[in-house]
Motif scaffolding. Structure first.
Motif: not given
Length: 83
Positions: A27-41, A43-53
């Protein structure tokens, strides 16, 4: 201003699905404006979050996973909207 935080980890061999599940459950508190989770060969994991800040705002970030779950330290980057 919009700030994007990128969090990228490489899973230990055979633990990609576990790392993905772990990242999704964080969890992220407070929650971001947007959050995406992506994968790649490999075993790579990428999490991107967008904030109005501002660029240098203190924002919540995903923590480091347990050492046995990852093959190396997490990489983190911070970006701001260029438009």
């Amino acid at each position: 201003m919009t700030v994007a935080l990128m969090w990228e980890a490489k899973a230990a061999p055979g633990r990609g699905a576990e790392l993905l599940a772990w990242a999704r459950a964080q969890p992220l508190e407070p929650a971001p404006h947007r959050r995406e989770t992506l994968t790649a060969p490999g075993g790579r994991v990428l999490v991107m979050t967008w904030w109005d800040a501002p660029y240098d705002a203190g924002l919540p970030e995903l923590p480091e996973p347990a050492g046995e779950l990852v093959a190396r330290a997490v990489h983190r980057w911070r970006f701001e909207t260029a438009d």
